[in-house]
Design a protein around this motif. Structure first.
Motif, short mmCIF file in Angstrom:
data_model
loop_
_atom_site.label_atom_id
_atom_site.label_comp_id
_atom_site.label_asym_id
_atom_site.label_seq_id
_atom_site.Cartn_x
_atom_site.Cartn_y
_atom_site.Cartn_z
N ALA A 287 0.87 -1.17 0.00
CA ALA A 287 0.00 0.00 0.00
C ALA A 287 0.90 1.22 0.00
O ALA A 287 1.29 1.74 1.05
N ALA A 288 1.30 1.64 -1.19
CA ALA A 288 2.26 2.74 -1.33
C ALA A 288 1.86 3.56 -2.56
O ALA A 288 2.27 3.24 -3.68
N PRO A 289 1.07 4.59 -2.39
CA PRO A 289 0.55 5.35 -3.53
C PRO A 289 1.62 6.01 -4.39
O PRO A 289 1.37 6.31 -5.56
N ALA A 290 2.82 6.25 -3.83
CA ALA A 290 3.89 6.90 -4.58
C ALA A 290 4.90 5.90 -5.16
O ALA A 290 5.85 6.31 -5.82
N PRO A 319 -0.76 2.63 -7.37
CA PRO A 319 -1.15 3.01 -8.74
C PRO A 319 -0.04 3.66 -9.55
O PRO A 319 -0.14 3.72 -10.78
N ALA A 320 1.01 4.17 -8.90
CA ALA A 320 2.08 4.88 -9.62
C ALA A 320 3.19 3.95 -10.09
O ALA A 320 4.15 4.40 -10.72
N TYR A 342 -0.74 -22.27 -12.07
CA TYR A 342 0.40 -21.37 -12.00
C TYR A 342 -0.10 -19.95 -12.26
O TYR A 342 -0.84 -19.70 -13.20
N TYR A 343 0.36 -19.06 -11.42
CA TYR A 343 -0.13 -17.70 -11.53
C TYR A 343 1.06 -16.75 -11.60
O TYR A 343 1.64 -16.41 -10.59
N PRO A 344 1.46 -16.30 -12.79
CA PRO A 344 2.66 -15.45 -12.92
C PRO A 344 2.51 -14.14 -12.19
O PRO A 344 1.46 -13.50 -12.20
N PHE A 345 3.60 -13.73 -11.56
CA PHE A 345 3.61 -12.49 -10.80
C PHE A 345 3.29 -11.29 -11.68
O PHE A 345 2.72 -10.29 -11.23
N VAL A 346 3.68 -11.37 -12.96
CA VAL A 346 3.51 -10.22 -13.84
C VAL A 346 2.05 -9.81 -13.96
O VAL A 346 1.74 -8.66 -14.28
N TYR A 347 1.11 -10.73 -13.67
CA TYR A 347 -0.31 -10.40 -13.76
C TYR A 347 -0.71 -9.37 -12.69
O TYR A 347 -1.78 -8.77 -12.78
N HIS A 348 0.13 -9.17 -11.71
CA HIS A 348 -0.19 -8.22 -10.63
C HIS A 348 0.37 -6.83 -10.89
O HIS A 348 0.11 -5.91 -10.12
N VAL A 349 1.17 -6.67 -11.93
CA VAL A 349 1.79 -5.37 -12.19
C VAL A 349 1.57 -4.96 -13.65
O VAL A 349 2.52 -4.59 -14.35
#
Length: 575
Positions: A287-290, A319-320, A342-349
């Motif tokens: 949780a880091a908006p910046a 979000p930034a 399998y759930y690639p991490f890239v789906y979160h970014v």
């Protein structure tokens, strides 16, 4: 050094020799000094010495310079080389001591500085330098030390010295403190009162030091803007305690911290986060908006039995985020071949603009709808199911992508029919509407791949690279203008990848192939053949320029990420 930290008169040639490296430092410092001077008198004075200066005449020429000039030069030298100038003459001893006392930075992180010395002598040198600096009254901005580790299982007097150095630096208002005791197995416990008083500290980097006895949050850490913890016994709770008391923190690096399992990071000003070599981490919530930059060297593939009930990664409150580095610590062979989830991490970014991704992270999960609970697909953030089988991700902002591909041949040898060559299916299942620059880094190890030898290359079917891979819909990289492939050997699978990209980049401006080197790599021998081959390829862009070169000849742009954590000894060799 004697017991007080001064150069010993009986110092051996090995202990204090004017090495070639020190000579180069001196010469460059003189040159830099010349450019920084404004008076013709000083310029002529130094130039007259440099014009006839050589290693043989170094003592006579340099030692006869005025004290002020010597002091200005020594002030910019690393401490190790400044001390070695004592080999020229005794006149240099007070000069480097004076330069040390005038410097706002005390840096003992060059391990060569104390190499060959007993720990007690190295500690005495650091302590003496601190005292000299304090006696002179110069403000101390930064104190950095990476001493030679003490023998035996405990730290004893050496540990007390280290704690004393940190306390002295904090008491003198240092804004930066860095102490790295790796690689000993034991942790040095910091006393509970070390950070209780308010301080000027803004950057803290600790390696092999324990914070267990330090009450958190601590007043002395309240002004931190940068915190790096490496090879420490910090826990999830301790991380939360530190962050709670550091409202100004902008950069956090957690490296090889074995006790971390569920990391929760919250900070209004946090802009950069690194999680490197922390093998036990199974949950990360940010949780880091910046937050703008995130680097992970660890588990980039999430695979759990209850994956549909809980997602172990959450960047929704960042979000930034624009700059992301994802690299797996182990190979694809560690994954369960019979497990589909399998759930690639890239789906979160998906919001990243700059991305480095290893070949393991290219895995595209195949999901089935053979379930009464269709709601389980709602737990896939930022992704939707395409054609009822494949997950699909939209990366609308990605402009610069770097793929770390261990070996295309290794992907085939994995014997996993779902992922014959994952890089193609990544492009098929990932929307990249604004991708402009693509960097592909193949393995630098010539042993990787079954087709890496010159003999294997000669036996390959030259037409295999023309055999395209069929997809259910057309793939177009409509904004791609630059492609660079590093460690290219010219195997048919590597050539096929180049063909695949050239045929799908209609406005491509430049393709650069940097050949592999060393170890008898065949690429060095086939440079001209590869150049001829790539020039004759059919390209979607008529304006595309192609070049093939050796690493020493490469002057083309590099990706924003030039540090590769999988090549870092520190992260890959843990106790």
């Amino acid at each position: 050094m004697d017991s007080r930290g001064y150069p010993s008169r009986r110092m051996t040639h090995v202990d204090l020799r004017l090495s070639a490296k020190t000579f180069v430092f001196l010469f460059h410092s003189f040159t830099k000094f010349l450019h920084n001077q404004s008076t013709s008198h000083h310029l002529l004075t130094v130039e007259s010495h440099l014009s006839t200066c050589s290693s043989g005449a170094m003592e006579d020429r340099l030692s006869s310079l005025p004290d002020d000039l010597l002091h200005s030069i020594l002030r910019d030298l690393p401490l190790k080389h400044a001390v070695r100038t004592s080999a020229l003459s005794r006149r240099w001893v007070p000069q480097w001591i004076r330069a040390l006392a005038d410097s706002p930075v005390l840096d003992f992180t060059d391990r060569d500085f104390a190499r060959g010395q007993p720990p007690a002598r190295a500690a005495a040198t650091v302590g003496r330098c601190l005292r000299l600096h304090a006696e002179h009254g110069t403000p101390l901005d930064a104190f950095r030390v990476a001493p030679v580790s003490p023998p035996g299982p405990g730290y004893g007097a050496f540990g007390r010295d280290v704690i004393g150095w940190v306390a002295a630096a904090l008491a003198r208002g240092a804004r930066e403190v860095e102490v790295d005791l790796t690689p000993p197995a034991a942790f040095l416990d910091l006393p509970g009162d070390l950070f209780q008083a308010r301080s000027s500290l803004e950057r803290l980097a600790l390696g092999r030091l324990s914070l267990r006895a330090v009450p958190l949050p601590a007043a002395g850490l309240a002004g931190l803007r940068s915190l790096s913890l490496s090879h420490t016994d910090v826990t999830d709770e301790a991380v939360r305690g530190v962050l709670a008391g550091c409202p100004a923190l902008e950069s956090l690096s957690l490296r090889c911290c074995a006790l971390l399992t569920a990391v929760r990071v919250a900070g209004e000003r946090l802009r950069a986060l690194e999680l490197l070599g922390c093998r036990a981490v199974r949950e990360l919530r940010v949780a880091a908006p910046a937050l703008e930059s995130f680097a992970l060297y660890g588990d980039v593939i999430l695979s759990t039995a209850d994956w549909c009930e809980s997602v172990a990664v959450d960047f929704a409150a960042a979000p930034a985020l624009r700059d992301v580095y994802l690299s797996h610590m182990v190979g694809f062979d560690t994954l369960d071949r019979n497990h589909d989830h399998y759930y690639p991490f890239v789906y979160h970014v998906p919001q990243a603009r700059i991305l480095t991704l290893c070949s393991v992270g290219l895995v595209v999960p195949l999901l089935s709808r053979d379930s009464d609970d269709d709601d389980r697909f709602d737990h896939l953030p930022y992704a939707h199911v395409n054609a009822g089988e494949d997950t699909y991700i939209d990366m609308p902002n990605l402009q610069e992508l770097q793929l770390l591909l261990g070996s295309l041949e290794e992907e085939i040898l994995s014997q996993d029919p779902r992922f014959p060559e994952r890089v193609y299916y990544f492009f098929q299942n990932t929307s990249l509407p604004v991708l402009e620059r693509l960097f592909i880094r193949l393995s630098s190890n010539p042993a990787h791949g079954s087709s890496s030898s010159a003999t294997a290359l000669a036996d390959e079917d030259e037409d295999d690279d023309d055999k395209d891979i069929g997809f259910r819909y057309e793939i177009v990289l409509g904004q791609l203008t630059f492609i660079k492939v590093v460690h290219f050997r010219g195997t048919w699978r590597e050539r096929r990848l180049v063909v695949f990209l050239l045929e799908r980049a209609p406005i491509l401006e430049q393709l650069v192939l940097v050949m592999a080197e060393g170890g008898g790599a065949p690429g060095d021998e086939r440079l001209e053949d590869i150049q001829e081959w790539v020039s004759a390829l059919q390209k979607a862009s008529r304006e595309a320029r192609t070049s093939v070169c050796r690493p020493s000849e490469d002057d083309s742009p590099n990706h924003a990420h030039t540090r590769f954590f999988h090549e870092d000894y520190c992260c890959n060799h843990q106790e």
